[in-house]
Design a protein around this motif. Structure first.
Motif: not given
Length: 385
Positions: A157-158, A170-172, A139-141, A164-165
């Motif tokens: 905050v998406p 991956k996201h930094t 699921m997204p986080h 949205t990850v």
């Protein structure tokens, strides 16, 4: 598992603790028949839970939070969400066993997953990179950090950043350590549900030139409606966030008497004369008035801001609102013994209909650790020495 015992940040090793318990604390327990946990084993089998230990449902047990000093790892940390089981109180004493059959724990790098998440600690001016690794997620986080000032796209905050990850990604995040103090972080995707599933933690930024106390500890309080966790585990229960009915109350993910377990819980272990500083955070949705027995404290920080000495005064009730952080400080100068530290909403100090339980911890003096009373408390907590 680390060698330290007590609340996260405690400067006391397991070896020192075992030595302090003496004959009554260790040998007295060795002859006890320990209460059984949900899986039919002794509480010690889950007391030092790691990701490798599996519950009956095949999920790893979430441990208690560890302090991650990111200045020691090039100011970088990777966070993952791990579906886990939370053994809130696995023994049969004091209204147990209590468990949340499914939570979403945070895992920092290769450490064990925990609820609350790891305490991410840095120093003012040491900006950090937080990589959300969602490659194995379903699921997204996102990750949102309270308190510090950051650029728009790093707010986590998406709906307002457009970031949205998603599963497989991956996201930094670039997080400046520009506001010293105690802050929070949590998932901001479907926030009402993801925080209630365990995706929250403390972010600590020490001011330049910071002088830690003799015992510098971290405590997160949380109220849970276990219907959500049971629903997510596949049980046939009805849950609505508009009609939350909290029935589990925790300190660092555990309810009493497990809160007093020296390895799995978060007792405040002190020696006479210690200066004790506790960073409190409320990641639940209710206020919690925390009362300390026989110790009056001063509130020295609120939401990361230092409180001037002229505005500080001694008190013994700390009311913490949702998402609020307060740091208290006191001297361990009472008659050496064992004293409660608990929420004063009595229903929050219960496990179901059993009292005491829930959001109840303790201040334990080293010289009282070899007493019969402490040995009995350790038996209740499931500690086998």
């Amino acid at each position: 598992m680390t060698d330290n015992v007590g609340a996260p940040g405690t400067d006391l090793s397991r070896r020192q603790f075992v030595k302090a318990t003496g004959t009554a604390g260790v040998l007295g327990l060795a002859g006890c028949t320990a209460p059984m946990n949900n899986d039919g084993g002794s509480p010690g089998s889950t007391g030092t839970a790691t990701a490798a230990q599996q519950s009956g449902g095949g999920l790893p047990d979430a441990g208690k939070p560890q302090v991650v000093d990111v200045t020691e790892q090039n100011n970088e940390v990777t966070l993952r969400s791990v579906s886990s089981r939370l053994p809130v109180h696995p023994g049969e004493a004091m209204g147990g066993p209590v468990e949340l059959p499914r939570v979403w724990a945070w895992q920092a790098d290769d450490r064990e997953p925990s609820v609350p998440g790891p305490i991410i600690r840095t120093t003012e001016g040491e900006d950090i990179e937080v990589t959300l690794d969602n490659t194995d997620a379903s699921m997204p986080h996102t990750v949102h950090f309270h308190g510090v000032r950051k650029t728009w796209e790093n707010d986590g905050v998406p709906t307002t950043t457009g970031i949205t990850v998603k599963p497989g990604e991956k996201h930094t995040y670039q997080i400046p350590a520009n506001v010293p103090g105690t802050h929070l972080y949590h998932c901001h995707y479907q926030t009402h549900r993801h925080i209630d599933m365990g995706m929250y933690g403390i972010f600590r930024v020490d001011p330049e030139g910071y002088e830690p106390a003799d015992q510098e500890l971290f405590m997160t309080v949380k109220d849970w409606d276990s219907r959500l966790n049971r629903q997510m585990a596949g049980q046939d229960v009805s849950y609505s966030p508009r009609n939350r009915q909290p029935d589990v109350f925790t300190i660092n993910g555990r309810s009493a008497p497990r809160t007093l377990h020296p390895e799995d819980g978060s007792p405040v272990l002190v020696s006479e004369g210690d200066t004790v500083r506790i960073h409190y955070a409320n990641n639940g949705y209710m206020n919690h008035p925390i009362h300390t027995h026989n110790h009056r404290f001063r509130v020295v920080e609120k939401d990361g801001s230092q409180i001037p000495a002229a505005a500080q005064y001694e008190e013994d009730i700390l009311n913490i609102a949702p998402a609020e952080r307060k740091t208290i400080e006191f001297e361990a100068d009472a008659d050496p013994g064992i004293y409660l530290m608990h929420c004063h909403k009595v229903s929050h100090a219960m496990n179901g209909d059993a009292y005491p339980g829930g959001m109840v911890g303790g201040i334990v003096y080293e010289s009282a650790m070899d007493s019969d009373v402490f040995a009995q408390l350790m038996e209740y907590a499931g500690y086998e020495g």
